[in-house]
Design a protein around this motif. Structure first.
Motif, short mmCIF file in Angstrom:
data_model
loop_
_atom_site.label_atom_id
_atom_site.label_comp_id
_atom_site.label_asym_id
_atom_site.label_seq_id
_atom_site.Cartn_x
_atom_site.Cartn_y
_atom_site.Cartn_z
N ASN A 30 13.78 1.38 9.68
CA ASN A 30 14.24 2.76 9.77
C ASN A 30 15.20 2.91 10.95
O ASN A 30 15.61 1.93 11.55
N ALA A 31 15.53 4.15 11.28
CA ALA A 31 16.59 4.40 12.26
C ALA A 31 16.23 3.94 13.66
O ALA A 31 17.12 3.73 14.49
N THR A 32 14.94 3.76 13.96
CA THR A 32 14.56 3.42 15.33
C THR A 32 13.98 2.02 15.46
O THR A 32 13.60 1.62 16.56
N ARG A 67 11.08 12.52 13.29
CA ARG A 67 10.20 11.80 14.20
C ARG A 67 10.83 11.74 15.59
O ARG A 67 10.15 11.94 16.61
N GLN A 68 12.12 11.49 15.66
CA GLN A 68 12.81 11.46 16.95
C GLN A 68 12.89 12.86 17.56
O GLN A 68 12.79 13.01 18.79
N TYR A 113 19.09 9.04 16.36
CA TYR A 113 19.82 8.03 15.59
C TYR A 113 19.62 8.23 14.10
O TYR A 113 18.54 8.58 13.63
N ARG A 114 20.67 7.95 13.33
CA ARG A 114 20.64 8.12 11.88
C ARG A 114 20.44 6.80 11.16
O ARG A 114 20.16 6.79 9.96
N ASP A 115 20.65 5.68 11.85
CA ASP A 115 20.44 4.36 11.25
C ASP A 115 20.10 3.40 12.38
O ASP A 115 20.06 3.78 13.54
N ASN A 116 19.81 2.14 12.04
CA ASN A 116 19.42 1.20 13.09
C ASN A 116 20.56 0.27 13.51
O ASN A 116 20.33 -0.78 14.07
N LEU A 117 21.80 0.69 13.24
CA LEU A 117 22.96 -0.09 13.66
C LEU A 117 23.65 0.56 14.86
O LEU A 117 23.84 -0.06 15.90
#
Length: 704
Positions: A166-168, A656-657, A676-680
């Protein structure tokens, strides 16, 4: 920072090692030639190499055929030519150029899209999932076969069943660089933060980044002795200082500035400041602080103001060296300019790459231009006008201070040369009528021949705020480079007038402006007024400035204690959430310029108040949630904005964030880091540097 408050360190990420210290740069000193020598003794790999291995488990010593397979265009085999341990190793050989990939990935106008050039890899697959939980480091050796290419790098990764994505979550991959040809290189990857209980695959991937036509373009690696290890892993999360470490300003401190450091476990109740000869020159008590982020041992030696090189000592801990001096700010500027030099496109950078991208093109209609030059993006080889413009503006600001105060002619000339390189690219990639190369994706080195399969051709764009920004940079450059680069200055003057006109023609028909259009509209208009002496630019600056004020929140919405942040536009519906790229400095640059340029204007107090609100009630007050580091805040977030996201997965990640943020009331939170919207795209240093520039502008304006 200097006495006048340097407001504009070059906007890239600076990397400093805890124990690295180059001699402080003094006015008139010899700065050395670019590229600077890399202090590899301070690298992550060098630090990891020194760690004791507590336990290990062999994965593959390559002595017999295993479950390896190759993916992509490369070749794989076992070789007895050399080994790190035993009799043989695994050989992987691949070209860095995949023309079939270029043919498959075409734009609508039939050029290569400019993205990654493909990949080639070797993969070790496990018949049964492996539990790596008892180990926290992957270790292996690679021999790099020498070629005519100056650099070698690849990516390692592993896959685990049930791992959350996920994003994190952290990506299960590691970029390996600075590999030395003609020798065995020890590669390590600490993984304590990654799920590894059911590992199914380990991959070594070569991104096919292309190569210059003069180079061989084929890499050959021999791999051996892959094992899992258990070590004392680096601290990877949390705010607390790592055990046995100091957190301090590796750049150094100016004599009159606050001097704060922190120490991890192992510090005592008191600290000592020691000079180069080991003499104690200052001492004091270590202050223990505790909050929701952890426990901190805070060291304050602000009372000491003698220039020199020092270390901190407390309990059993001793820090690396750092300077105290008025000119410590020059060292990171110098290193940043070196970085930009190494990122030059279309230029032979010794040890990095040859002259490149002679076939890179931009277009509007039937008009095409070669667009190499400028600087490669910090993450790949891409180019964009606002990135180049912001970097050039930062250099102009640094140059302005150096010319006025420091007497460091060597650094002055380095900056002047580099900003001229960036300015040339801004000018060469203009198509007229407001069209310029806003952004062009490029992730390969090409054959430098126009009309071949790897040509990347990108459309130009007409974006008002980018034209205003370009006009501001070009106008400032025209005034500052008039004596040193008269021909370049004249072209910059002409471009500034044209780009400003294109932007204002578009913005003047809009009823609303976004904050970037308003901000850079102010800055460009004031600089053109200074360049031409024409009052019409002043009228536009004031108009855009008043629109910018309308983009700001100036009340305590819902009773929350934070105010002064900005909305995206004068409709005031969407709060700015800087993410990946950041433009926090733009409004404060504009407000400060308005106040200085028009001190007697009836709207002066509105502009000044807006700067006070943002700096005092958003940045300064918002930084308290990150004590004792006092990171500047990223953004105010509204829950309803997140719930409006149409992607259920992304909404859950963001919510969650949101809930991890500092609660302001039931609807609003304040975040130090982005949501964050993604994990990149997890970069945040650029956002903090943008915010620091904004705060420094307010600091100079308010004399605070």
């Amino acid at each position: 920072m200097m006495k006048k408050l340097l407001t504009f360190l070059i906007p890239i990420i600076f990397i400093f090692s805890c124990n690295n210290h180059n001699k402080e740069i003094l006015p008139g000193s010899d700065l050395g030639d670019f590229p600077l020598e890399v202090p590899e003794q301070n690298s992550l790999m060098a630090r990891w190499e020194k760690k004791a291995v507590i336990d290990s488990r062999l994965i593959d010593d390559m002595e017999k055929a295993g479950d390896w397979r190759k993916e992509g265009i490369g070749e794989m085999s076992y070789t007895t030519e050399r080994s790190r341990d035993g009799k043989q190793s695994l050989r992987f050989r691949t070209s860095l150029r995949d023309e079939d990939h270029y043919r498959r990935n075409r734009s609508e106008w039939d050029s290569f899209i400019g993205g990654q050039g493909g990949s080639s890899s070797v993969q070790l697959n496990f018949n049964e999932p492996q539990d790596w939980s008892e180990f926290n480091r992957i270790s292996f050796w690679v021999y790099v076969h020498p070629t005519s290419m100056p650099t070698y790098c690849f990516v390692i990764s592993f896959a685990c069943e049930g791992a959350v994505n996920n994003a994190t979550t952290q990506r299960m991959s590691h970029f390996v660089q600075d590999l030395k040809p003609g020798e065995w290189n020890h590669v390590m990857y600490e993984i304590p933060h990654l799920q590894r209980d059911k590992v199914t695959r380990f991959t070594i991937n070569q991104t096919l980044r292309g190569h210059n036509p003069e180079e061989e373009g084929i890499v050959t690696y021999d791999f051996d002795q892959i094992e899992l290890q258990q070590v004392e892993a680096d601290q990877y999360q949390g705010w607390e200082v790592a055990p046995g470490k100091f957190s301090f300003n590796h750049i150094g401190y100016r004599p009159g500035d606050p001097k704060i450091a922190m120490a991890g476990t192992g510090a005592g109740d008191n600290f000592e400041l020691i000079d180069r000869d080991g003499n104690v020159v200052f001492s004091g008590a270590v202050k223990a602080e505790e909050n929701s982020r952890g426990k901190f041992n805070v060291i304050d030696f602000s009372g000491f103001d003698q220039e020199g090189e020092y270390r901190l000592r407390s309990g059993i801990l001793e820090s690396g060296p750092f300077p105290i001096g008025e000119t410590v700010w020059q060292q990171p500027v110098f290193k940043a300019i070196n970085f930009f030099f190494c990122e030059r496109c279309g230029y032979h950078v010794p040890g990095v790459h040859l002259e490149c991208h002679k076939d890179w093109q931009g277009f509007v209609g039937d008009q095409k231009l070669i667009i190499n030059g400028g600087w490669h993006d910090a993450g790949d080889l891409s180019q964009g006008s606002f990135r180049t413009a912001m970097s050039t503006l930062s250099m102009l600001n640094n140059l302005e201070v150096l010319q006025a105060d420091s007497g460091n002619e060597a650094l002055t000339e380095k900056i002047r040369s580099e900003l001229a390189w960036g300015l040339e690219w801004l000018l060469k990639t203009r198509f007229g009528n407001g069209y310029h190369m806003s952004f062009s994706v490029m992730r390969i080195y090409t054959d430098n021949q126009v009309g071949t399969i790897d040509d990347v051709v990108s459309p130009a764009a007409n974006i008002p705020w980018e034209n205003f920004l370009a006009a501001a940079v070009q106008a400032k450059a025209a005034m500052m480079l008039e004596k040193s680069h008269p021909e370049l200055a004249q072209r910059a003057r002409t471009a500034a007038l044209e780009d400003w006109q294109a932007a204002s023609d578009t913005c003047d028909v809009h009823k609303t402006l976004n904050y970037r259009e308003a901000s850079w509209g102010v800055s460009a208009s004031i600089l053109l007024k200074q360049m031409t002496g024409e009052d019409r630019y002043a009228e536009h600056a004031i108009k855009y400035g008043n629109m910018l004020v309308k983009c700001q929140e100036q009340k305590f919405v819902g009773g929350i204690p934070i105010s002064g942040y900005f909305y995206n536009d004068t409709d005031r519906k969407n709060v700015i959430h800087n993410h990946h790229a950041a433009f926090e400095e733009a409004p404060l640059i504009a407000l400060a310029m308005l106040c200085r340029e028009f001190p007697d204007h009836p709207d002066w107090m509105n502009w000044y108040s807006a700067a006070v609100l943002h700096s005092e009630y958003f940045m300064k007050r918002g930084s308290r949630i990150a004590a004792p580091y006092h990171h500047l805040p990223n953004s105010v977030w509204k829950k309803s904005d997140i719930l409006a996201d149409t992607s259920r997965q992304r909404q859950a990640d963001m919510l969650r964030q949101f809930n991890d943020g500092t609660k302001l009331n039931d609807e609003y939170v304040l975040r130090t880091f982005p949501i964050y919207r993604d994990n990149l795209f997890h970069g945040n240093t650029n956002i903090h540097m943008s915010s620091a520039w904004a705060l420094a502008e307010a600091s100079r304006l308010r004399n605070d």
